[in-house]
Design an enzyme around this catalytic site. Sequence first.
Site, PDB file in Angstrom:
ATOM      1  CB  SER A 117      -2.022  -4.495   1.787  1.00 48.45           C
ATOM      2  OG  SER A 117      -1.947  -3.151   1.416  1.00 48.45           O
ATOM      3  CG  HIS A 123      -1.241  -2.271   6.727  1.00 48.85           C
ATOM      4  ND1 HIS A 123      -2.333  -3.089   6.857  1.00 48.85           N
ATOM      5  CD2 HIS A 123      -1.375  -1.683   5.510  1.00 48.85           C
ATOM      6  CE1 HIS A 123      -3.082  -3.005   5.782  1.00 48.85           C
ATOM      7  NE2 HIS A 123      -2.515  -2.153   4.949  1.00 48.85           N
ATOM      8  CD  GLU A 161      -3.722  -4.630  10.112  1.00 52.05           C
ATOM      9  OE1 GLU A 161      -4.817  -5.161  10.328  1.00 52.05           O
ATOM     10  OE2 GLU A 161      -3.044  -4.892   9.097  1.00 52.05           O
ATOM     11  CG  ASN A 180      -5.867  -5.705   3.602  1.00 54.28           C
ATOM     12  OD1 ASN A 180      -6.874  -5.079   3.260  1.00 54.28           O
ATOM     13  ND2 ASN A 180      -4.658  -5.183   3.556  1.00 54.28           N
TER      14      ASN A 180
HETATM   15  N1  CAA Z   1      -6.791  15.124   3.498  1.00 50.72           N
HETATM   16  C1  CAA Z   1      -7.520  16.128   3.994  1.00 50.72           C
HETATM   17  N2  CAA Z   1      -8.854  16.171   3.916  1.00 50.72           N
HETATM   18  C2  CAA Z   1      -9.474  15.129   3.308  1.00 50.72           C
HETATM   19  C3  CAA Z   1      -8.769  14.033   2.780  1.00 50.72           C
HETATM   20  C4  CAA Z   1      -7.372  14.059   2.892  1.00 50.72           C
HETATM   21  N3  CAA Z   1      -6.599  13.068   2.410  1.00 50.72           N
HETATM   22  N4  CAA Z   1      -9.652  13.154   2.236  1.00 50.72           N
HETATM   23  C5  CAA Z   1     -10.884  13.685   2.435  1.00 50.72           C
HETATM   24  N5  CAA Z   1     -10.768  14.868   3.075  1.00 50.72           N
HETATM   25  C6  CAA Z   1     -11.828  15.785   3.468  1.00 50.72           C
HETATM   26  C7  CAA Z   1     -12.782  16.079   2.324  1.00 50.72           C
HETATM   27  O1  CAA Z   1     -12.256  17.083   1.463  1.00 50.72           O
HETATM   28  C8  CAA Z   1     -13.983  16.552   3.063  1.00 50.72           C
HETATM   29  O2  CAA Z   1     -13.813  17.914   3.410  1.00 50.72           O
HETATM   30  P1  CAA Z   1     -15.084  18.890   3.554  1.00 50.72           P
HETATM   31  O3  CAA Z   1     -15.810  18.406   4.769  1.00 50.72           O
HETATM   32  O4  CAA Z   1     -14.454  20.221   3.735  1.00 50.72           O
HETATM   33  O5  CAA Z   1     -15.846  18.744   2.282  1.00 50.72           O
HETATM   34  C9  CAA Z   1     -13.939  15.716   4.351  1.00 50.72           C
HETATM   35  O6  CAA Z   1     -12.614  15.197   4.471  1.00 50.72           O
HETATM   36  C10 CAA Z   1     -14.902  14.561   4.337  1.00 50.72           C
HETATM   37  O7  CAA Z   1     -14.699  13.837   3.152  1.00 50.72           O
HETATM   38  P2  CAA Z   1     -15.873  13.337   2.243  1.00 50.72           P
HETATM   39  O8  CAA Z   1     -17.090  14.204   2.410  1.00 50.72           O
HETATM   40  O9  CAA Z   1     -15.364  13.122   0.857  1.00 50.72           O
HETATM   41  O10 CAA Z   1     -16.179  11.917   2.739  1.00 50.72           O
HETATM   42  P3  CAA Z   1     -16.358  11.249   4.139  1.00 50.72           P
HETATM   43  O11 CAA Z   1     -17.087  12.083   5.121  1.00 50.72           O
HETATM   44  O12 CAA Z   1     -16.912   9.949   3.745  1.00 50.72           O
HETATM   45  O13 CAA Z   1     -14.896  11.018   4.710  1.00 50.72           O
HETATM   46  C11 CAA Z   1     -13.281   9.248   4.560  1.00 50.72           C
HETATM   47  C12 CAA Z   1     -13.852  10.529   3.942  1.00 50.72           C
HETATM   48  C13 CAA Z   1     -12.623   9.579   5.893  1.00 50.72           C
HETATM   49  C14 CAA Z   1     -12.228   8.755   3.570  1.00 50.72           C
HETATM   50  C15 CAA Z   1     -14.417   8.208   4.815  1.00 50.72           C
HETATM   51  O14 CAA Z   1     -15.189   8.047   3.672  1.00 50.72           O
HETATM   52  C16 CAA Z   1     -13.889   6.865   5.229  1.00 50.72           C
HETATM   53  O15 CAA Z   1     -13.530   6.643   6.361  1.00 50.72           O
HETATM   54  N6  CAA Z   1     -13.881   5.916   4.249  1.00 50.72           N
HETATM   55  C17 CAA Z   1     -13.377   4.572   4.486  1.00 50.72           C
HETATM   56  C18 CAA Z   1     -11.890   4.597   4.358  1.00 50.72           C
HETATM   57  C19 CAA Z   1     -11.309   3.246   4.679  1.00 50.72           C
HETATM   58  O16 CAA Z   1     -11.949   2.292   5.069  1.00 50.72           O
HETATM   59  N7  CAA Z   1      -9.989   3.178   4.488  1.00 50.72           N
HETATM   60  C20 CAA Z   1      -9.278   1.943   4.645  1.00 50.72           C
HETATM   61  C21 CAA Z   1      -9.154   1.287   3.284  1.00 50.72           C
HETATM   62  S1  CAA Z   1      -8.361  -0.288   3.374  1.00 50.72           S
HETATM   63  C22 CAA Z   1      -6.742   0.128   3.578  1.00 50.72           C
HETATM   64  O17 CAA Z   1      -6.327   1.260   3.558  1.00 50.72           O
HETATM   65  C23 CAA Z   1      -5.776  -0.992   3.824  1.00 50.72           C
HETATM   66  C24 CAA Z   1      -5.250  -1.690   2.648  1.00 50.72           C
HETATM   67  O18 CAA Z   1      -4.233  -2.378   2.850  1.00 50.72           O
HETATM   68  C25 CAA Z   1      -5.851  -1.655   1.334  1.00 50.72           C
HETATM   69  P1  NAD Z   2       0.534   3.490  -5.745  1.00 45.48           P
HETATM   70  O1  NAD Z   2       0.553   2.716  -6.992  1.00 45.48           O
HETATM   71  O2  NAD Z   2      -0.416   4.624  -5.579  1.00 45.48           O
HETATM   72  O3  NAD Z   2       2.008   4.078  -5.430  1.00 45.48           O
HETATM   73  C1  NAD Z   2       3.176   3.310  -5.512  1.00 45.48           C
HETATM   74  C2  NAD Z   2       4.329   4.267  -5.773  1.00 45.48           C
HETATM   75  O4  NAD Z   2       5.558   3.544  -5.679  1.00 45.48           O
HETATM   76  C3  NAD Z   2       4.283   4.903  -7.167  1.00 45.48           C
HETATM   77  O5  NAD Z   2       4.346   6.324  -7.040  1.00 45.48           O
HETATM   78  C4  NAD Z   2       5.510   4.339  -7.852  1.00 45.48           C
HETATM   79  O6  NAD Z   2       6.107   5.230  -8.786  1.00 45.48           O
HETATM   80  C5  NAD Z   2       6.414   4.086  -6.655  1.00 45.48           C
HETATM   81  N1  NAD Z   2       7.507   3.155  -6.934  1.00 45.48           N
HETATM   82  C6  NAD Z   2       7.467   1.979  -7.620  1.00 45.48           C
HETATM   83  N2  NAD Z   2       8.693   1.418  -7.673  1.00 45.48           N
HETATM   84  C7  NAD Z   2       9.520   2.256  -6.984  1.00 45.48           C
HETATM   85  C8  NAD Z   2      10.896   2.244  -6.686  1.00 45.48           C
HETATM   86  N3  NAD Z   2      11.682   1.251  -7.123  1.00 45.48           N
HETATM   87  N4  NAD Z   2      11.420   3.264  -5.961  1.00 45.48           N
HETATM   88  C9  NAD Z   2      10.642   4.276  -5.522  1.00 45.48           C
HETATM   89  N5  NAD Z   2       9.311   4.346  -5.785  1.00 45.48           N
HETATM   90  C10 NAD Z   2       8.765   3.360  -6.515  1.00 45.48           C
HETATM   91  O7  NAD Z   2       0.343   2.409  -4.585  1.00 45.48           O
HETATM   92  P2  NAD Z   2      -0.295   2.612  -3.133  1.00 45.48           P
HETATM   93  O8  NAD Z   2      -1.761   2.421  -3.227  1.00 45.48           O
HETATM   94  O9  NAD Z   2       0.261   3.844  -2.523  1.00 45.48           O
HETATM   95  O10 NAD Z   2       0.291   1.321  -2.410  1.00 45.48           O
HETATM   96  C11 NAD Z   2       1.611   1.303  -1.906  1.00 45.48           C
HETATM   97  C12 NAD Z   2       1.722   0.233  -0.844  1.00 45.48           C
HETATM   98  O11 NAD Z   2       0.806   0.538   0.222  1.00 45.48           O
HETATM   99  C13 NAD Z   2       1.363  -1.176  -1.309  1.00 45.48           C
HETATM  100  O12 NAD Z   2       2.168  -2.082  -0.622  1.00 45.48           O
HETATM  101  C14 NAD Z   2      -0.098  -1.307  -0.892  1.00 45.48           C
HETATM  102  O13 NAD Z   2      -0.484  -2.653  -0.705  1.00 45.48           O
HETATM  103  C15 NAD Z   2      -0.076  -0.566   0.432  1.00 45.48           C
HETATM  104  N6  NAD Z   2      -1.375  -0.018   0.873  1.00 45.48           N
HETATM  105  C16 NAD Z   2      -2.231   0.544  -0.025  1.00 45.48           C
HETATM  106  C17 NAD Z   2      -3.423   1.085   0.442  1.00 45.48           C
HETATM  107  C18 NAD Z   2      -4.400   1.759  -0.476  1.00 45.48           C
HETATM  108  O14 NAD Z   2      -5.544   2.022  -0.046  1.00 45.48           O
HETATM  109  N7  NAD Z   2      -4.065   2.086  -1.707  1.00 45.48           N
HETATM  110  C19 NAD Z   2      -3.727   1.060   1.814  1.00 45.48           C
HETATM  111  C20 NAD Z   2      -2.789   0.497   2.710  1.00 45.48           C
HETATM  112  C21 NAD Z   2      -1.615  -0.055   2.228  1.00 45.48           C
END
Ligand code: CAA
Ligand code: NAD
Length: 285
Positions: A122, A143, A155, A194
């Site tokens: 990320s 990403h 990304e 991010n």
């Molecule tokens: N697989 C299959 N179905 C799924 C699922 C999955 N992984 N996750 C949720 N669903 C299903 C639910 O079971 C639900 O099914 P029903 O309609 O049958 O009940 C349906 O999808 C809708 O889910 P919810 O009612 O729980 O919620 P929602 O309508 O809000 O949708 C969501 C879920 C798509 C996750 C929505 O809330 C959303 O877009 N949230 C924002 C997610 C987001 O911004 N993600 C990016 C995070 S940042 C990142 O990832 C980057 C990083 O580096 C950290």
């Molecule tokens: P997580 O903690 O859910 O999963 C990480 C996994 O890596 C664990 O199952 C762990 O056992 C495994 N692991 C650790 N060391 C290992 C090794 N040496 N060999 C094999 N497996 C190993 O973490 P996550 O949330 O899935 O995040 C994983 C990556 O994805 C990170 O770089 C995070 O920044 C990125 N990411 C996370 C999100 C999010 O929403 N959580 C979204 C986008 C990107």
Amino acid sequence: MVNLQVREIAVIGSGTMGHGIAEVAAISGFSVHLNDLTLDILQRALNNIRWSLDNLHRKGQLKEEPSEVMSRISVTTSLEDAVKNADFIIEAVFEDFNVKSSIFRRISEYAPPHAILASNTSSIPISELASVTNRPDKVIGMHFFNPPVLMKLIEVVRGDRTSDETVNVTVELGRRLGKEPVVVNKDVPGFISNRVFMRLIEAACLMVTGNEATIEAIDSAARFKLGLPMGVFELIDFVGIDVVNSILKAMVNRGFRFSGCGLIDERVKEGKLGLKTGEGFYKYP
Ligand code: CAA
Ligand code: NAD
């Protein structure tokens, strides 16, 4: 012009993101080798994939039976076995430079010379990960967003030495996975989304710690005024408070200015990491 035909994909790490990426690849017809540290963790990942596939199938969003998709996924605790025949490898382990760089070093020894090594990081610059491998031109950021099976954006992050061919193969793969790839040409910590997400978190934290607004009020405003699908704190819980904390640390260590968020630090210390532990900013039954 894209020369490499991707057939086999390895996914390293089967947690929140890894299991979802493996699922997306298997749905799109690829053979997937999923790797993690223990068989228990891998079994949990398979259970999560099965739950998700059943959900999609019930709603008519899967072209095949869930078991057919599952049959394309094999699991292994051996990193070498996971990558030895792979054309494209996606790493999704903890957001920690030392853990990731040791994996990149080993993958580059075991993988076929033509294989592309992608990271789902990320925030860690791709050029830093590429520098420990024997093929920096074939290292790239891919990403995905959580949950990978539902979120369209990818990304595609170019490091300093990533070749055009590697970018093209990755973009084409992203499209074959049904996603919308966006190429990020500047390898800055946090890439695009991010950097924006962390500013939202910073503003929201400052308002709560300054007693200007409650967590619930901010999340309502995010959902019902800004039109986001989740509130800011709800989204932190969903991503994982520990994951957000690690992303922030990686960005701050590389020069991103952030005023700090005691609310996150407190919950990490208490082990209240969000949805995955049943409690974070909210409680989950
Ligand atoms: N697989 C299959 N179905 C799924 C699922 C999955 N992984 N996750 C949720 N669903 C299903 C639910 O079971 C639900 O099914 P029903 O309609 O049958 O009940 C349906 O999808 C809708 O889910 P919810 O009612 O729980 O919620 P929602 O309508 O809000 O949708 C969501 C879920 C798509 C996750 C929505 O809330 C959303 O877009 N949230 C924002 C997610 C987001 O911004 N993600 C990016 C995070 S940042 C990142 O990832 C980057 C990083 O580096 C950290
Ligand atoms: P997580 O903690 O859910 O999963 C990480 C996994 O890596 C664990 O199952 C762990 O056992 C495994 N692991 C650790 N060391 C290992 C090794 N040496 N060999 C094999 N497996 C190993 O973490 P996550 O949330 O899935 O995040 C994983 C990556 O994805 C990170 O770089 C995070 O920044 C990125 N990411 C996370 C999100 C999010 O929403 N959580 C979204 C986008 C990107």
